[in-house]
Design an enzyme around this catalytic site. Structure first.
Site, PDB file in Angstrom:
ATOM      1  N   GLY A   1       0.813 -20.020   9.698  1.00 40.71           N
ATOM      2  CA  GLY A   1      -0.044 -21.182   9.987  1.00 40.71           C
ATOM      3  C   GLY A   1       0.742 -22.473   9.882  1.00 40.71           C
ATOM      4  O   GLY A   1       0.701 -23.316  10.770  1.00 40.71           O
TER       5      GLY A   1
ATOM      6  N   ASP B   1       1.288 -13.326   5.525  1.00 42.51           N
ATOM      7  CA  ASP B   1       1.112 -14.470   4.620  1.00 42.51           C
ATOM      8  C   ASP B   1       2.398 -15.218   4.286  1.00 42.51           C
ATOM      9  O   ASP B   1       2.552 -15.744   3.179  1.00 42.51           O
ATOM     10  CB  ASP B   1       0.446 -14.019   3.296  1.00 42.51           C
ATOM     11  CG  ASP B   1      -0.885 -13.340   3.537  1.00 42.51           C
ATOM     12  OD1 ASP B   1      -1.534 -13.672   4.532  1.00 42.51           O
ATOM     13  OD2 ASP B   1      -1.251 -12.466   2.724  1.00 42.51           O
TER      14      ASP B   1
ATOM     15  N   PRO C   1      -5.888 -11.499  -5.435  1.00 45.03           N
ATOM     16  CA  PRO C   1      -4.534 -11.848  -5.883  1.00 45.03           C
ATOM     17  C   PRO C   1      -3.512 -11.054  -5.069  1.00 45.03           C
ATOM     18  O   PRO C   1      -3.683  -9.856  -4.860  1.00 45.03           O
ATOM     19  CB  PRO C   1      -4.509 -11.394  -7.348  1.00 45.03           C
ATOM     20  CG  PRO C   1      -5.929 -11.248  -7.750  1.00 45.03           C
ATOM     21  CD  PRO C   1      -6.695 -10.895  -6.508  1.00 45.03           C
TER      22      PRO C   1
ATOM     23  N   HIS D   1      -4.690 -17.832   8.220  1.00 42.87           N
ATOM     24  CA  HIS D   1      -3.538 -18.716   8.442  1.00 42.87           C
ATOM     25  C   HIS D   1      -3.880 -20.121   7.950  1.00 42.87           C
ATOM     26  O   HIS D   1      -4.852 -20.722   8.414  1.00 42.87           O
ATOM     27  CB  HIS D   1      -3.171 -18.757   9.931  1.00 42.87           C
ATOM     28  CG  HIS D   1      -2.738 -17.416  10.454  1.00 42.87           C
ATOM     29  ND1 HIS D   1      -2.448 -17.192  11.771  1.00 42.87           N
ATOM     30  CD2 HIS D   1      -2.546 -16.226   9.815  1.00 42.87           C
ATOM     31  CE1 HIS D   1      -2.090 -15.923  11.923  1.00 42.87           C
ATOM     32  NE2 HIS D   1      -2.152 -15.314  10.750  1.00 42.87           N
TER      33      HIS D   1
ATOM     34  N   THR E   1      -1.835  -2.341   8.887  1.00 40.90           N
ATOM     35  CA  THR E   1      -3.032  -2.661   9.660  1.00 40.90           C
ATOM     36  C   THR E   1      -3.027  -1.744  10.886  1.00 40.90           C
ATOM     37  O   THR E   1      -2.162  -0.867  11.003  1.00 40.90           O
ATOM     38  CB  THR E   1      -3.060  -4.164  10.031  1.00 40.90           C
ATOM     39  OG1 THR E   1      -4.349  -4.456  10.591  1.00 40.90           O
ATOM     40  CG2 THR E   1      -1.960  -4.548  11.013  1.00 40.90           C
TER      41      THR E   1
ATOM     42  N   THR F   1      -7.929 -14.710   3.295  1.00 43.15           N
ATOM     43  CA  THR F   1      -9.127 -14.127   3.906  1.00 43.15           C
ATOM     44  C   THR F   1     -10.045 -13.531   2.845  1.00 43.15           C
ATOM     45  O   THR F   1     -11.253 -13.710   2.890  1.00 43.15           O
ATOM     46  CB  THR F   1      -8.717 -13.033   4.930  1.00 43.15           C
ATOM     47  OG1 THR F   1      -8.011 -13.688   5.976  1.00 43.15           O
ATOM     48  CG2 THR F   1      -9.912 -12.304   5.516  1.00 43.15           C
TER      49      THR F   1
HETATM   50  P1  GDP Z   1       0.087 -16.903   7.084  1.00 40.34           P
HETATM   51  O1  GDP Z   1      -0.926 -15.822   7.052  1.00 40.34           O
HETATM   52  O2  GDP Z   1       1.453 -16.390   7.410  1.00 40.34           O
HETATM   53  O3  GDP Z   1      -0.304 -18.060   7.954  1.00 40.34           O
HETATM   54  O4  GDP Z   1       0.196 -17.460   5.588  1.00 40.34           O
HETATM   55  P2  GDP Z   1      -1.033 -17.831   4.616  1.00 40.34           P
HETATM   56  O5  GDP Z   1      -1.664 -19.076   5.085  1.00 40.34           O
HETATM   57  O6  GDP Z   1      -1.898 -16.647   4.423  1.00 40.34           O
HETATM   58  O7  GDP Z   1      -0.258 -18.024   3.240  1.00 40.34           O
HETATM   59  C1  GDP Z   1       0.817 -18.898   3.117  1.00 40.34           C
HETATM   60  C2  GDP Z   1       0.489 -19.904   2.016  1.00 40.34           C
HETATM   61  O8  GDP Z   1       1.672 -20.595   1.647  1.00 40.34           O
HETATM   62  C3  GDP Z   1      -0.476 -20.994   2.462  1.00 40.34           C
HETATM   63  O9  GDP Z   1      -1.268 -21.359   1.372  1.00 40.34           O
HETATM   64  C4  GDP Z   1       0.437 -22.139   2.869  1.00 40.34           C
HETATM   65  O10 GDP Z   1      -0.199 -23.407   2.745  1.00 40.34           O
HETATM   66  C5  GDP Z   1       1.543 -21.983   1.872  1.00 40.34           C
HETATM   67  N1  GDP Z   1       2.883 -22.432   2.297  1.00 40.34           N
HETATM   68  C6  GDP Z   1       3.482 -22.308   3.505  1.00 40.34           C
HETATM   69  N2  GDP Z   1       4.755 -22.729   3.437  1.00 40.34           N
HETATM   70  C7  GDP Z   1       4.967 -23.129   2.163  1.00 40.34           C
HETATM   71  C8  GDP Z   1       6.098 -23.634   1.458  1.00 40.34           C
HETATM   72  O11 GDP Z   1       7.195 -23.792   1.977  1.00 40.34           O
HETATM   73  N3  GDP Z   1       5.923 -23.930   0.130  1.00 40.34           N
HETATM   74  C9  GDP Z   1       4.732 -23.750  -0.505  1.00 40.34           C
HETATM   75  N4  GDP Z   1       4.660 -24.063  -1.790  1.00 40.34           N
HETATM   76  N5  GDP Z   1       3.660 -23.266   0.127  1.00 40.34           N
HETATM   77  C10 GDP Z   1       3.776 -22.938   1.439  1.00 40.34           C
HETATM   78  P1  IMO Z   2      -2.015 -12.707   8.037  1.00 45.24           P
HETATM   79  O1  IMO Z   2      -2.059 -12.888   9.529  1.00 45.24           O
HETATM   80  C1  IMO Z   2      -1.708  -9.990   4.645  1.00 45.24           C
HETATM   81  C2  IMO Z   2      -3.515  -6.047   5.099  1.00 45.24           C
HETATM   82  C3  IMO Z   2      -4.736  -5.753   4.256  1.00 45.24           C
HETATM   83  C4  IMO Z   2      -4.560  -4.270   4.040  1.00 45.24           C
HETATM   84  C5  IMO Z   2      -3.986  -3.791   5.366  1.00 45.24           C
HETATM   85  C6  IMO Z   2      -5.025  -3.194   6.307  1.00 45.24           C
HETATM   86  O2  IMO Z   2      -2.786 -13.702   7.271  1.00 45.24           O
HETATM   87  O3  IMO Z   2      -0.581 -12.576   7.590  1.00 45.24           O
HETATM   88  P2  IMO Z   2      -6.944  -4.313   7.788  1.00 45.24           P
HETATM   89  O4  IMO Z   2      -8.170  -5.062   7.369  1.00 45.24           O
HETATM   90  O5  IMO Z   2      -6.052  -5.054   8.711  1.00 45.24           O
HETATM   91  O6  IMO Z   2      -7.262  -2.946   8.310  1.00 45.24           O
HETATM   92  O7  IMO Z   2      -6.145  -4.073   6.396  1.00 45.24           O
HETATM   93  O8  IMO Z   2      -3.404  -4.938   5.971  1.00 45.24           O
HETATM   94  N1  IMO Z   2      -3.624  -7.271   5.936  1.00 45.24           N
HETATM   95  C7  IMO Z   2      -2.987  -8.410   5.661  1.00 45.24           C
HETATM   96  N2  IMO Z   2      -2.214  -8.750   4.613  1.00 45.24           N
HETATM   97  N3  IMO Z   2      -1.899 -10.868   5.654  1.00 45.24           N
HETATM   98  C8  IMO Z   2      -2.639 -10.526   6.727  1.00 45.24           C
HETATM   99  O9  IMO Z   2      -2.757 -11.314   7.803  1.00 45.24           O
HETATM  100  C9  IMO Z   2      -3.265  -9.269   6.744  1.00 45.24           C
HETATM  101  N4  IMO Z   2      -4.072  -8.623   7.614  1.00 45.24           N
HETATM  102  C10 IMO Z   2      -4.268  -7.406   7.112  1.00 45.24           C
HETATM  103  O10 IMO Z   2      -4.698  -6.479   3.048  1.00 45.24           O
HETATM  104  O11 IMO Z   2      -3.582  -4.030   3.063  1.00 45.24           O
HETATM  105 MG    MG Z   3      -2.419 -15.067   5.762  1.00 44.23          MG
END
Ligand code: GDP
Ligand code: IMO
Ligand code: MG
Length: 510
Positions: free
Chosen positions: A35, A31, A374, A59, A278, A370
């Protein structure tokens, strides 16, 4: 806006000069903004490929305030209309229902997926896997991992136990039947699970509200065959191919390949905070293997960290968590809605660490893409970052995201090491006792849970940095912290990109 975007592209082109294979991956617990980075680099790529994980990933791409979240489909699908090829690689695990739903959803948004390719060798997530994942989590009570409940762990386990199925099996009903029969013969022990609870799990939306349930056998063989082969299989049949061939051809033709990592180094089953990880190897090597590529193919490896903070979803050690175990417990039990109702005014400068963390979560909108859970929030942990960087190479550059969130935080805390609280622990030949200083922690959750973080504090900055587009205009305080971090972890190259907002243009290229 056009003008700003072309300026960004010019900068990116010079970063990508001579690069044909670039990786976007996360060095923390996921996270970090993979993306967003895929979206930033997409203009350059001919092919975008995912190599690990499944629909546990979330993502996010924000464009002009519009949000799109991708799970099993690579975010690169947004480039489909421009002819970009998007690949779900052989190292992924795919729940065909989730994939079909996601494709339908794309269609509803007017997006296309004409150039999507799914590896014939991607592993199938079966109803048994989703059931096992959820049943195990319910049973584990306090020891639960906090998985996403998508069947990821059991699907990977069964691949290694040699009782799994692949996407290719959707194309051959006879083979599918034989393999499913064999697979189910190894799942007889699941019949011992209490019937009422089993029925409840099987009735969840993700398992199509009980369609795969059989009161005697638990899994309804014919319904699985029908849906997998005749519904999902038929919908996906034109997309299932040998993606290795495409990748090898692309390498020869020097096409631009963008690898979209999932999860992050600290969630890697091989290198992360085991067992709270994971079930795939989310490190660089694992990711490349899952795409059908090798380390020597990579020209640019972008390792993302959140700017001076760290988050995790689910259970597991998090030494620098703001508010410690109180935060962990709270995040496990409360929803985003409850939080928004209850904490209307919270301050990122609160002296109460739990509240300061909660305020950062609110400000940064740190809720699972997903599961909506929190995310636990804390401070940048350099011992863990050093661990992730152990597997980097000369082509690795850091990317920092979300630095805009820290504007107005008066003191920025960075964890430099831990003090071990005991009991005595052998890490190979090193013995840790109560009071030991820990700089390179073993990636063992039982050890990490007994570590107290030690912080170095830096003055923060007050300016809003979302409009900044050049490194030199970032606040001095921010640059000082960044320099300290690079020096501390021994990173000789400057970061490649700094993200100062969720939108594509809110990006600084160094
Ligand atoms: P990913 O799983 O690595 O693709 O990340 P996620 O999408 O799960 O979570 C990243 C969150 O941070 C998303 O809501 C993005 O829109 C947001 N985001 C990414 N870069 C920035 C940034 O530089 N500043 C802020 N405020 N939000 C960001
Ligand atoms: P992205 O690609 C954050 C975490 C779950 C749990 C552990 C195992 O968006 O960064 P699973 O369902 O994979 O067996 O869960 O891994 N987890 C993630 N946490 N971002 C993810 O993906 C995650 N994919 C799995 O929350 O702690
Ligand atoms: Mg993510």
């Amino acid at each position: 806006m056009e003008k700003k975007e072309s300026y960004l592209r010019k900068e990116l082109r010079s970063l990508l000069f001579g690069v044909h294979v670039a990786v976007v991956r996360c060095l923390q617990w996921g996270d970090t903004g993979k993306g967003k980075m895929v979206d930033v680099l997409m203009f350059w790529a001919d092919i975008i490929i995912r190599g690990t994980g499944g629909d546990n990933a979330g993502h996010t791409i924000m464009n002009n305030g519009k949000k799109k979240v991708f799970h099993i489909i690579p975010s690169g699908i947004l480039g489909d209309k421009k002819g970009k090829v998007t690949i779900i690689g052989p190292g992924t695990v795919v729940y065909p229902k989730a994939l079909v739903d996601e494709l339908l959803n794309l269609g509803k948004q007017g997006l296309t997926y004409k150039h999507l390719k799914i590896s014939k060798n991607a592993k199938l997530i079966l109803p048994t896997h989703i059931f096992e994942d959820r049943a195990k989590e319910l049973k584990s009570a306090d020891a639960k991992i906090g998985t996403t409940g998508k069947g990821i762990g059991p699907a990977y386990s069964d691949h290694f136990a040699r009782i799994g199925l692949t996407m290719n099996d959707l194309l051959n009903e006879d083979v599918f039947r034989k393999k499913l029969k064999r697979h189910l013969s190894y799942k007889q022990h699941l019949l011992d699970y209490p019937q009422d609870k089993a029925k409840k799990i099987m009735a969840c939306d993700h398992l199509m509200a009980g369609i795969f349930y059989d009161p005697d056998e638990l899994f309804n063989f014919e319904q699985i065959v029908y849906h997998y082969v005749h519904v999902f299989g038929v919908s996906l049949q034109n997309y299932i191919v040998d993606t290795d061939k495409i990748i090898q051809k692309a390498l020869k033709e020097k096409k631009n390949i963008l690898i979209e990592g999932a999860q992050g180094d600290l969630l890697s089953v091989d290198y992360g905070t085991y067992p709270f990880v994971t079930s795939s190897d989310a490190s660089l090597e694992g990711l490349l293997k899952g795409c059908g590529l090798r380390a020597e193919d990579v020209d640019l490896d972008l390792g993302i960290i959140k700017g001076f903070v760290q988050t995790r979803v689910g259970s597991g050690p998090f030494p620098s968590e703001a508010g410690g175990s109180m935060s962990e417990l709270y995040c496990a039990k409360h929803s985003r809605v409850e939080e928004e109702d209850r904490y209307t005014e919270v301050d990122i400068n609160s002296e109460n660490e739990f509240e300061a963390g909660l305020a950062l979560r609110r400000k940064a909108q740190e809720y699972g893409a997903t599961t909506g859970r929190p995310r636990r929030v804390g401070y940048l942990d350099l011992p863990l970052l050093k661990n992730s960087l152990k597997r980097s190479n000369a082509n690795t550059r850091l990317v920092l995201t979300k630095l805009d969130i820290l504007s107005g935080k008066k003191i920025i805390k960075i964890c430099t090491h831990y003090v071990y609280k005991g009991p005595n622990y052998f890490d190979g030949q090193i013995m840790y006792v109560e009071g030991s200083t820990v700089e390179e922690p073993p990636m063992d959750s039982y050890f990490l849970e007994n570590c107290s973080p030690v912080y170095k504090e830096f003055p923060g900055w007050s300016e809003d940095i979302r409009e900044v587009r050049k490194y030199k205009y970032l606040p001095k305080e921010l640059k000082d912290i960044l320099e300290f971090i690079l020096d501390f972890v021994g990173m000789e190259q400057d970061p490649a990109i700094i993200s100062v907002g969720a939108d594509r243009e809110e990006t600084i290229v160094l």
